[in-house]
Design a protein around this motif. Structure first.
Motif, PDB file in Angstrom:
ATOM      1  N   ARG A   1     -62.955 -24.806 -12.849  1.00 30.93           N
ATOM      2  CA  ARG A   1     -64.341 -25.248 -13.007  1.00 30.93           C
ATOM      3  C   ARG A   1     -64.523 -26.728 -12.744  1.00 30.93           C
ATOM      4  O   ARG A   1     -65.648 -27.223 -12.746  1.00 30.93           O
ATOM      5  CB  ARG A   1     -64.831 -24.917 -14.422  1.00 30.93           C
ATOM      6  CG  ARG A   1     -64.957 -23.419 -14.691  1.00 30.93           C
ATOM      7  CD  ARG A   1     -65.466 -23.161 -16.086  1.00 30.93           C
ATOM      8  NE  ARG A   1     -64.506 -23.622 -17.079  1.00 30.93           N
ATOM      9  CZ  ARG A   1     -64.826 -23.894 -18.350  1.00 30.93           C
ATOM     10  NH1 ARG A   1     -66.071 -23.793 -18.752  1.00 30.93           N
ATOM     11  NH2 ARG A   1     -63.887 -24.291 -19.187  1.00 30.93           N
ATOM     12  N   LEU A   2     -63.411 -27.434 -12.496  1.00 28.91           N
ATOM     13  CA  LEU A   2     -63.486 -28.878 -12.294  1.00 28.91           C
ATOM     14  C   LEU A   2     -63.016 -29.217 -10.882  1.00 28.91           C
ATOM     15  O   LEU A   2     -61.862 -28.990 -10.528  1.00 28.91           O
ATOM     16  CB  LEU A   2     -62.636 -29.603 -13.332  1.00 28.91           C
ATOM     17  CG  LEU A   2     -62.767 -31.125 -13.419  1.00 28.91           C
ATOM     18  CD1 LEU A   2     -64.217 -31.546 -13.630  1.00 28.91           C
ATOM     19  CD2 LEU A   2     -61.886 -31.664 -14.548  1.00 28.91           C
ATOM     20  N   LEU A   3     -63.947 -29.737 -10.062  1.00 30.42           N
ATOM     21  CA  LEU A   3     -63.652 -30.169  -8.693  1.00 30.42           C
ATOM     22  C   LEU A   3     -63.775 -31.685  -8.640  1.00 30.42           C
ATOM     23  O   LEU A   3     -64.814 -32.242  -9.007  1.00 30.42           O
ATOM     24  CB  LEU A   3     -64.629 -29.516  -7.706  1.00 30.42           C
ATOM     25  CG  LEU A   3     -64.518 -29.931  -6.238  1.00 30.42           C
ATOM     26  CD1 LEU A   3     -63.143 -29.586  -5.670  1.00 30.42           C
ATOM     27  CD2 LEU A   3     -65.619 -29.255  -5.415  1.00 30.42           C
ATOM     28  N   LEU A   4     -62.727 -32.359  -8.188  1.00 25.76           N
ATOM     29  CA  LEU A   4     -62.668 -33.813  -8.244  1.00 25.76           C
ATOM     30  C   LEU A   4     -62.404 -34.403  -6.856  1.00 25.76           C
ATOM     31  O   LEU A   4     -61.840 -33.742  -5.986  1.00 25.76           O
ATOM     32  CB  LEU A   4     -61.556 -34.258  -9.199  1.00 25.76           C
ATOM     33  CG  LEU A   4     -61.644 -33.722 -10.624  1.00 25.76           C
ATOM     34  CD1 LEU A   4     -60.276 -33.373 -11.148  1.00 25.76           C
ATOM     35  CD2 LEU A   4     -62.310 -34.726 -11.532  1.00 25.76           C
ATOM     36  N   ASN A   5     -62.791 -35.675  -6.703  1.00 32.61           N
ATOM     37  CA  ASN A   5     -62.470 -36.367  -5.450  1.00 32.61           C
ATOM     38  C   ASN A   5     -61.831 -37.727  -5.709  1.00 32.61           C
ATOM     39  O   ASN A   5     -61.698 -38.527  -4.786  1.00 32.61           O
ATOM     40  CB  ASN A   5     -63.719 -36.531  -4.579  1.00 32.61           C
ATOM     41  CG  ASN A   5     -64.672 -37.587  -5.124  1.00 32.61           C
ATOM     42  OD1 ASN A   5     -64.649 -37.891  -6.314  1.00 32.61           O
ATOM     43  ND2 ASN A   5     -65.503 -38.149  -4.265  1.00 32.61           N
ATOM     44  N   ASP A   6     -61.442 -37.977  -6.962  1.00 28.87           N
ATOM     45  CA  ASP A   6     -60.812 -39.244  -7.320  1.00 28.87           C
ATOM     46  C   ASP A   6     -59.466 -38.954  -7.955  1.00 28.87           C
ATOM     47  O   ASP A   6     -59.379 -38.205  -8.943  1.00 28.87           O
ATOM     48  CB  ASP A   6     -61.702 -40.031  -8.284  1.00 28.87           C
ATOM     49  CG  ASP A   6     -61.031 -41.314  -8.750  1.00 28.87           C
ATOM     50  OD1 ASP A   6     -60.906 -42.249  -7.941  1.00 28.87           O
ATOM     51  OD2 ASP A   6     -60.609 -41.365  -9.929  1.00 28.87           O
ATOM     52  N   VAL A   7     -58.405 -39.562  -7.413  1.00 27.31           N
ATOM     53  CA  VAL A   7     -57.058 -39.225  -7.868  1.00 27.31           C
ATOM     54  C   VAL A   7     -56.801 -39.703  -9.293  1.00 27.31           C
ATOM     55  O   VAL A   7     -56.123 -39.015 -10.074  1.00 27.31           O
ATOM     56  CB  VAL A   7     -56.006 -39.808  -6.908  1.00 27.31           C
ATOM     57  CG1 VAL A   7     -56.074 -39.122  -5.561  1.00 27.31           C
ATOM     58  CG2 VAL A   7     -56.160 -41.305  -6.741  1.00 27.31           C
ATOM     59  N   ALA A   8     -57.320 -40.868  -9.646  1.00 28.97           N
ATOM     60  CA  ALA A   8     -57.102 -41.373 -11.003  1.00 28.97           C
ATOM     61  C   ALA A   8     -57.763 -40.456 -12.034  1.00 28.97           C
ATOM     62  O   ALA A   8     -57.192 -40.154 -13.086  1.00 28.97           O
ATOM     63  CB  ALA A   8     -57.632 -42.799 -11.131  1.00 28.97           C
ATOM     64  N   THR A   9     -58.969 -39.987 -11.728  1.00 26.87           N
ATOM     65  CA  THR A   9     -59.664 -39.067 -12.629  1.00 26.87           C
ATOM     66  C   THR A   9     -58.930 -37.737 -12.719  1.00 26.87           C
ATOM     67  O   THR A   9     -58.803 -37.156 -13.805  1.00 26.87           O
ATOM     68  CB  THR A   9     -61.104 -38.844 -12.144  1.00 26.87           C
ATOM     69  OG1 THR A   9     -61.765 -40.098 -12.014  1.00 26.87           O
ATOM     70  CG2 THR A   9     -61.880 -37.964 -13.113  1.00 26.87           C
ATOM     71  N   SER A  10     -58.431 -37.268 -11.585  1.00 23.75           N
ATOM     72  CA  SER A  10     -57.694 -36.009 -11.570  1.00 23.75           C
ATOM     73  C   SER A  10     -56.433 -36.095 -12.431  1.00 23.75           C
ATOM     74  O   SER A  10     -56.141 -35.187 -13.219  1.00 23.75           O
ATOM     75  CB  SER A  10     -57.313 -35.643 -10.130  1.00 23.75           C
ATOM     76  OG  SER A  10     -56.544 -34.469 -10.086  1.00 23.75           O
ATOM     77  N   LEU A  11     -55.709 -37.192 -12.311  1.00 26.00           N
ATOM     78  CA  LEU A  11     -54.500 -37.366 -13.115  1.00 26.00           C
ATOM     79  C   LEU A  11     -54.847 -37.476 -14.597  1.00 26.00           C
ATOM     80  O   LEU A  11     -54.179 -36.875 -15.452  1.00 26.00           O
ATOM     81  CB  LEU A  11     -53.742 -38.605 -12.650  1.00 26.00           C
ATOM     82  CG  LEU A  11     -52.439 -38.915 -13.388  1.00 26.00           C
ATOM     83  CD1 LEU A  11     -51.454 -37.761 -13.258  1.00 26.00           C
ATOM     84  CD2 LEU A  11     -51.822 -40.211 -12.863  1.00 26.00           C
ATOM     85  N   SER A  12     -55.891 -38.225 -14.924  1.00 26.19           N
ATOM     86  CA  SER A  12     -56.308 -38.360 -16.325  1.00 26.19           C
ATOM     87  C   SER A  12     -56.716 -37.013 -16.906  1.00 26.19           C
ATOM     88  O   SER A  12     -56.416 -36.703 -18.062  1.00 26.19           O
ATOM     89  CB  SER A  12     -57.470 -39.356 -16.431  1.00 26.19           C
ATOM     90  OG  SER A  12     -57.057 -40.653 -16.066  1.00 26.19           O
ATOM     91  N   ALA A  13     -57.412 -36.201 -16.084  1.00 26.39           N
ATOM     92  CA  ALA A  13     -57.831 -34.880 -16.550  1.00 26.39           C
ATOM     93  C   ALA A  13     -56.624 -33.992 -16.828  1.00 26.39           C
ATOM     94  O   ALA A  13     -56.596 -33.239 -17.806  1.00 26.39           O
ATOM     95  CB  ALA A  13     -58.744 -34.228 -15.519  1.00 26.39           C
ATOM     96  N   CYS A  14     -55.619 -34.087 -15.968  1.00 27.46           N
ATOM     97  CA  CYS A  14     -54.406 -33.304 -16.176  1.00 27.46           C
ATOM     98  C   CYS A  14     -53.682 -33.755 -17.440  1.00 27.46           C
ATOM     99  O   CYS A  14     -53.253 -32.925 -18.251  1.00 27.46           O
ATOM    100  CB  CYS A  14     -53.504 -33.426 -14.953  1.00 27.46           C
ATOM    101  SG  CYS A  14     -52.049 -32.354 -14.995  1.00 27.46           S
ATOM    102  N   LEU A  15     -53.543 -35.047 -17.631  1.00 30.25           N
ATOM    103  CA  LEU A  15     -52.880 -35.575 -18.828  1.00 30.25           C
ATOM    104  C   LEU A  15     -53.626 -35.183 -20.103  1.00 30.25           C
ATOM    105  O   LEU A  15     -53.021 -35.021 -21.164  1.00 30.25           O
ATOM    106  CB  LEU A  15     -52.772 -37.098 -18.727  1.00 30.25           C
ATOM    107  CG  LEU A  15     -51.756 -37.639 -17.719  1.00 30.25           C
ATOM    108  CD1 LEU A  15     -51.995 -39.125 -17.467  1.00 30.25           C
ATOM    109  CD2 LEU A  15     -50.332 -37.412 -18.216  1.00 30.25           C
ATOM    110  N   ALA A  16     -54.955 -35.037 -19.988  1.00 30.46           N
ATOM    111  CA  ALA A  16     -55.769 -34.668 -21.143  1.00 30.46           C
ATOM    112  C   ALA A  16     -55.741 -33.177 -21.439  1.00 30.46           C
ATOM    113  O   ALA A  16     -56.363 -32.726 -22.413  1.00 30.46           O
ATOM    114  CB  ALA A  16     -57.211 -35.126 -20.925  1.00 30.46           C
TER     115      ALA A  16
END
Length: 309
Positions: A224-239
């Motif tokens: 449900r989460l589509l991203l285009n920023d790598v820093a946000t993607s990594l933060s989302a994974c860590l969270a």
């Protein structure tokens, strides 16, 4: 050898306008009036018999002929400048502005934490680090060097391969505690939330593949989460928001200390190359060589996270 100083002056003006983007901004750099810059370019165009710039009220862009001429003469002027520095005993100094086109992942995870070392080493240097989705036209966009992932497209640029990094399928312990760990890549097709990343070329999510030896297969994942920023993607994974497929470069320390879990270490043969580009075909400017050396040293440091100073 008979060199026309007006020709050299006109070429210097052309480079200033190409890098600044307008006659007015180039005039500020050269400490001339805009009309003086315009006359210098007009004389150069008359000398060459071609139109070098498309002019409008807001900016000035190189024509196709101007682009070719700029690509040929700029490294020659760099060579003259460096020869003068050598003659003056000043070759050890790196100074001026360096404009870098950089991939977001490398800029965020590898360069930014270590840039203080580079800036401390060259106090007379100003770094303009621009995060871009793609390489574009290095010369006309005014960049001195670029760092990009992926296979290089045919161009007149000097290209050097820096490394191949593996693709990792990973998740945070909090996600695995909540949703369980998949036993096989095919398990991702149902019952798991995957963090999708938008391809800047197609605007669609990157497909997920798994490589082991000669075996390659794709898995149609969903999330449900589509991203285009790598820093946000990594933060989302860590969270713990979902499972991600990042590059290993820059996150090895997170995998080692358990912040992220490598879900399929036996399916990690997919590799992604990293290249560095610069436009100078004959001479690489001293400022670019210094930056390239720093990038190579940064990669050699690998997954060692820089310590706070």
């Amino acid at each position: 050898m008979n060199v026309d100083p007006r020709l050299l002056g006109g070429i210097g003006t052309l480079i200033a306008v190409a890098e600044a983007g307008s006659f007015a901004r180039a005039a500020e750099v050269l400490h001339l009036t805009p009309s003086g810059v315009s006359r210098s370019i007009a004389r150069l165009e008359a000398r060459l018999g071609v139109r070098l710039f498309e002019r409008n009220s807001r900016s000035n862009t190189l024509t196709e002929a101007g682009h070719r001429f700029f690509a040929e003469v700029s490294p020659l002027l760099v060579g003259i400048s460096e020869a003068a520095s050598h003659a003056a005993g000043d070759a050890v100094f790196v100074r001026g502005r360096l404009r870098v086109n950089c991939d977001a992942w490398f800029a965020s995870l590898m360069l930014a934490p270590r840039l203080q070392t580079f800036l401390d080493a060259y106090p007379d240097l100003t770094l303009d680090l621009v995060v871009c989705d793609r390489l574009g036209d290095l010369v006309s966009d005014g960049f001195d060097v670029a760092i990009r992932f992926g296979e290089p497209e045919p161009s007149g640029l000097v290209t050097r391969k820096l490394l191949d990094t593996r693709i990792v399928t990973c998740a945070a312990p909090s996600y695995l505690a909540r949703r369980g760990a998949p036993g096989h890549p095919r398990d991702l097709a149902s019952g798991h939330e995957c963090l999708l990343f938008r391809d800047p070329v197609t605007s669609r999510p990157f497909p997920w593949e798994f490589h082991r030896g000669g075996e390659v297969f794709g898995v149609k994942v969903s999330g449900r989460l589509l991203l285009n920023d790598v820093a946000t993607s990594l933060s989302a994974c860590l969270a713990g928001l979902g499972i991600a497929q990042p590059m290993a470069l820059g996150i090895d320390a997170m995998l080692r200390d358990g912040r992220l879990v490598d879900l399929f270490p036996d399916w990690a043969d997919e590799r992604f190359p990293l290249h560095i580009y610069h436009p100078s075909r004959h001479l690489c400017p001293l400022i670019v060589r210094a930056f390239m050396d720093f990038v190579v040293a940064t990669i050699s440091a690998g997954d060692r996270e820089p310590q706070p100073q």
